[in-house]
Design a protein around this motif. Structure first.
Motif, PDB file in Angstrom:
ATOM      1  N   LEU A 273       0.824  -1.206   0.000  1.00  0.00           N
ATOM      2  CA  LEU A 273       0.000   0.000   0.000  1.00  0.00           C
ATOM      3  C   LEU A 273       0.860   1.258   0.000  1.00  0.00           C
ATOM      4  O   LEU A 273       0.544   2.237  -0.682  1.00  0.00           O
ATOM      5  CB  LEU A 273      -0.946  -0.010   1.196  1.00  0.00           C
ATOM      6  CG  LEU A 273      -2.085  -1.018   1.118  1.00  0.00           C
ATOM      7  CD1 LEU A 273      -2.790  -1.140   2.457  1.00  0.00           C
ATOM      8  CD2 LEU A 273      -3.054  -0.655   0.012  1.00  0.00           C
ATOM      9  N   THR A 274       1.961   1.238   0.725  1.00  0.00           N
ATOM     10  CA  THR A 274       2.876   2.381   0.748  1.00  0.00           C
ATOM     11  C   THR A 274       3.497   2.601  -0.626  1.00  0.00           C
ATOM     12  O   THR A 274       3.586   3.744  -1.097  1.00  0.00           O
ATOM     13  CB  THR A 274       3.978   2.173   1.808  1.00  0.00           C
ATOM     14  OG1 THR A 274       3.342   1.999   3.088  1.00  0.00           O
ATOM     15  CG2 THR A 274       4.922   3.351   1.862  1.00  0.00           C
TER      16      THR A 274
ATOM     17  N   ARG B 138       1.416   4.433  -2.873  1.00  0.00           N
ATOM     18  CA  ARG B 138       1.237   5.805  -2.404  1.00  0.00           C
ATOM     19  C   ARG B 138      -0.064   5.988  -1.607  1.00  0.00           C
ATOM     20  O   ARG B 138      -0.767   6.974  -1.751  1.00  0.00           O
ATOM     21  CB  ARG B 138       1.350   6.803  -3.539  1.00  0.00           C
ATOM     22  CG  ARG B 138       2.585   6.563  -4.368  1.00  0.00           C
ATOM     23  CD  ARG B 138       3.509   7.652  -4.748  1.00  0.00           C
ATOM     24  NE  ARG B 138       3.232   9.007  -4.425  1.00  0.00           N
ATOM     25  CZ  ARG B 138       3.926   9.722  -3.536  1.00  0.00           C
ATOM     26  NH1 ARG B 138       4.923   9.175  -2.896  1.00  0.00           N
ATOM     27  NH2 ARG B 138       3.640  10.971  -3.304  1.00  0.00           N
ATOM     28  N   TYR B 139      -0.363   4.993  -0.779  1.00  0.00           N
ATOM     29  CA  TYR B 139      -1.495   5.072   0.146  1.00  0.00           C
ATOM     30  C   TYR B 139      -0.965   4.952   1.564  1.00  0.00           C
ATOM     31  O   TYR B 139       0.111   4.409   1.800  1.00  0.00           O
ATOM     32  CB  TYR B 139      -2.497   3.938  -0.103  1.00  0.00           C
ATOM     33  CG  TYR B 139      -3.282   4.132  -1.368  1.00  0.00           C
ATOM     34  CD1 TYR B 139      -4.468   4.836  -1.359  1.00  0.00           C
ATOM     35  CD2 TYR B 139      -2.803   3.630  -2.574  1.00  0.00           C
ATOM     36  CE1 TYR B 139      -5.171   5.043  -2.532  1.00  0.00           C
ATOM     37  CE2 TYR B 139      -3.505   3.833  -3.744  1.00  0.00           C
ATOM     38  CZ  TYR B 139      -4.682   4.539  -3.722  1.00  0.00           C
ATOM     39  OH  TYR B 139      -5.361   4.748  -4.877  1.00  0.00           O
TER      40      TYR B 139
ATOM     41  N   ILE C 262      -7.883   3.240   4.165  1.00  0.00           N
ATOM     42  CA  ILE C 262      -6.728   3.859   3.530  1.00  0.00           C
ATOM     43  C   ILE C 262      -7.133   5.134   2.797  1.00  0.00           C
ATOM     44  O   ILE C 262      -8.305   5.340   2.466  1.00  0.00           O
ATOM     45  CB  ILE C 262      -6.035   2.905   2.539  1.00  0.00           C
ATOM     46  CG1 ILE C 262      -6.960   2.539   1.372  1.00  0.00           C
ATOM     47  CG2 ILE C 262      -5.521   1.663   3.234  1.00  0.00           C
ATOM     48  CD1 ILE C 262      -6.289   1.727   0.282  1.00  0.00           C
ATOM     49  N   ARG C 263      -6.147   5.976   2.573  1.00  0.00           N
ATOM     50  CA  ARG C 263      -6.298   7.179   1.757  1.00  0.00           C
ATOM     51  C   ARG C 263      -5.050   7.303   0.909  1.00  0.00           C
ATOM     52  O   ARG C 263      -3.987   6.815   1.265  1.00  0.00           O
ATOM     53  CB  ARG C 263      -6.414   8.423   2.621  1.00  0.00           C
ATOM     54  CG  ARG C 263      -7.669   8.449   3.423  1.00  0.00           C
ATOM     55  CD  ARG C 263      -8.356   9.728   3.223  1.00  0.00           C
ATOM     56  NE  ARG C 263      -9.567   9.699   4.027  1.00  0.00           N
ATOM     57  CZ  ARG C 263     -10.594  10.416   3.777  1.00  0.00           C
ATOM     58  NH1 ARG C 263     -10.568  11.254   2.779  1.00  0.00           N
ATOM     59  NH2 ARG C 263     -11.664  10.342   4.516  1.00  0.00           N
ATOM     60  N   HIS C 264      -5.226   7.983  -0.208  1.00  0.00           N
ATOM     61  CA  HIS C 264      -4.061   8.295  -1.037  1.00  0.00           C
ATOM     62  C   HIS C 264      -3.159   9.217  -0.231  1.00  0.00           C
ATOM     63  O   HIS C 264      -3.611   9.926   0.665  1.00  0.00           O
ATOM     64  CB  HIS C 264      -4.509   8.959  -2.348  1.00  0.00           C
ATOM     65  CG  HIS C 264      -3.447   8.952  -3.388  1.00  0.00           C
ATOM     66  ND1 HIS C 264      -2.609  10.009  -3.577  1.00  0.00           N
ATOM     67  CD2 HIS C 264      -3.076   8.001  -4.269  1.00  0.00           C
ATOM     68  CE1 HIS C 264      -1.766   9.721  -4.555  1.00  0.00           C
ATOM     69  NE2 HIS C 264      -2.024   8.500  -4.990  1.00  0.00           N
TER      70      HIS C 264
ATOM     71  N   ARG D 163      -9.578  10.315  -1.590  1.00  0.00           N
ATOM     72  CA  ARG D 163     -10.109   8.959  -1.682  1.00  0.00           C
ATOM     73  C   ARG D 163      -9.841   8.438  -3.079  1.00  0.00           C
ATOM     74  O   ARG D 163      -9.210   9.099  -3.892  1.00  0.00           O
ATOM     75  CB  ARG D 163     -11.599   8.968  -1.402  1.00  0.00           C
ATOM     76  CG  ARG D 163     -11.901   9.427   0.002  1.00  0.00           C
ATOM     77  CD  ARG D 163     -13.370   9.423   0.236  1.00  0.00           C
ATOM     78  NE  ARG D 163     -13.639   9.900   1.586  1.00  0.00           N
ATOM     79  CZ  ARG D 163     -14.775   9.733   2.192  1.00  0.00           C
ATOM     80  NH1 ARG D 163     -15.748   9.105   1.597  1.00  0.00           N
ATOM     81  NH2 ARG D 163     -14.945  10.187   3.407  1.00  0.00           N
ATOM     82  N   PHE D 164     -10.378   7.263  -3.390  1.00  0.00           N
ATOM     83  CA  PHE D 164     -10.217   6.719  -4.738  1.00  0.00           C
ATOM     84  C   PHE D 164     -10.831   7.669  -5.750  1.00  0.00           C
ATOM     85  O   PHE D 164     -11.914   8.198  -5.541  1.00  0.00           O
ATOM     86  CB  PHE D 164     -10.893   5.351  -4.860  1.00  0.00           C
ATOM     87  CG  PHE D 164     -10.269   4.285  -4.036  1.00  0.00           C
ATOM     88  CD1 PHE D 164      -8.956   3.900  -4.248  1.00  0.00           C
ATOM     89  CD2 PHE D 164     -10.976   3.649  -3.043  1.00  0.00           C
ATOM     90  CE1 PHE D 164      -8.372   2.904  -3.498  1.00  0.00           C
ATOM     91  CE2 PHE D 164     -10.409   2.651  -2.275  1.00  0.00           C
ATOM     92  CZ  PHE D 164      -9.104   2.284  -2.507  1.00  0.00           C
TER      93      PHE D 164
ATOM     94  N   GLU E 208      -9.052   2.541 -10.092  1.00  0.00           N
ATOM     95  CA  GLU E 208      -8.044   2.711  -9.037  1.00  0.00           C
ATOM     96  C   GLU E 208      -8.381   1.819  -7.843  1.00  0.00           C
ATOM     97  O   GLU E 208      -7.498   1.183  -7.272  1.00  0.00           O
ATOM     98  CB  GLU E 208      -7.991   4.173  -8.601  1.00  0.00           C
ATOM     99  CG  GLU E 208      -6.925   4.455  -7.568  1.00  0.00           C
ATOM    100  CD  GLU E 208      -6.875   5.915  -7.157  1.00  0.00           C
ATOM    101  OE1 GLU E 208      -5.996   6.240  -6.352  1.00  0.00           O
ATOM    102  OE2 GLU E 208      -7.693   6.723  -7.630  1.00  0.00           O
ATOM    103  N   ARG E 209      -9.640   1.750  -7.490  1.00  0.00           N
ATOM    104  CA  ARG E 209     -10.079   0.888  -6.375  1.00  0.00           C
ATOM    105  C   ARG E 209      -9.730  -0.573  -6.679  1.00  0.00           C
ATOM    106  O   ARG E 209      -9.212  -1.291  -5.834  1.00  0.00           O
ATOM    107  CB  ARG E 209     -11.578   1.040  -6.161  1.00  0.00           C
ATOM    108  CG  ARG E 209     -12.143   0.160  -5.055  1.00  0.00           C
ATOM    109  CD  ARG E 209     -13.663   0.187  -5.014  1.00  0.00           C
ATOM    110  NE  ARG E 209     -14.230   1.511  -5.147  1.00  0.00           N
ATOM    111  CZ  ARG E 209     -14.511   2.318  -4.114  1.00  0.00           C
ATOM    112  NH1 ARG E 209     -14.262   1.929  -2.881  1.00  0.00           N
ATOM    113  NH2 ARG E 209     -15.039   3.504  -4.321  1.00  0.00           N
TER     114      ARG E 209
ATOM    115  N   VAL F 185      -5.968  -1.325  -6.254  1.00  0.00           N
ATOM    116  CA  VAL F 185      -5.552  -1.490  -4.857  1.00  0.00           C
ATOM    117  C   VAL F 185      -6.018  -2.830  -4.313  1.00  0.00           C
ATOM    118  O   VAL F 185      -5.279  -3.526  -3.637  1.00  0.00           O
ATOM    119  CB  VAL F 185      -6.088  -0.327  -3.993  1.00  0.00           C
ATOM    120  CG1 VAL F 185      -5.864  -0.594  -2.519  1.00  0.00           C
ATOM    121  CG2 VAL F 185      -5.416   0.979  -4.398  1.00  0.00           C
TER     122      VAL F 185
END
Length: 59
Positions: A12-13, A16-17, A38-40, A45-46, A51-52, A55
């Protein structure tokens, strides 16, 4: 379990979340469910369903 959790957070990092909250349910060494809020990295948000899905696929 710790390796899976670590790998998920690292992935996730790299995408870039950041995780601002998370839960995981386990019985001994076996994880049954992990959920993350999570958030960007920019706080958004997405931006799209694509994009969702990206992830979800990489997590």
């Amino acid at each position: 379990m710790p390796k899976v959790l670590y790998d998920t957070i690292c992935t996730l990092t790299e995408l870039r979340y950041f995780v601002f909250h998370g839960n995981f349910y386990a019985d001994g060494a076996e994880a049954y469910q992990m959920e993350f809020w999570i958030r960007h990295i920019d706080g958004s948000r997405f931006k799209s369903d694509a994009e969702r899905q990206k992830v979800i696929q990489f997590s």
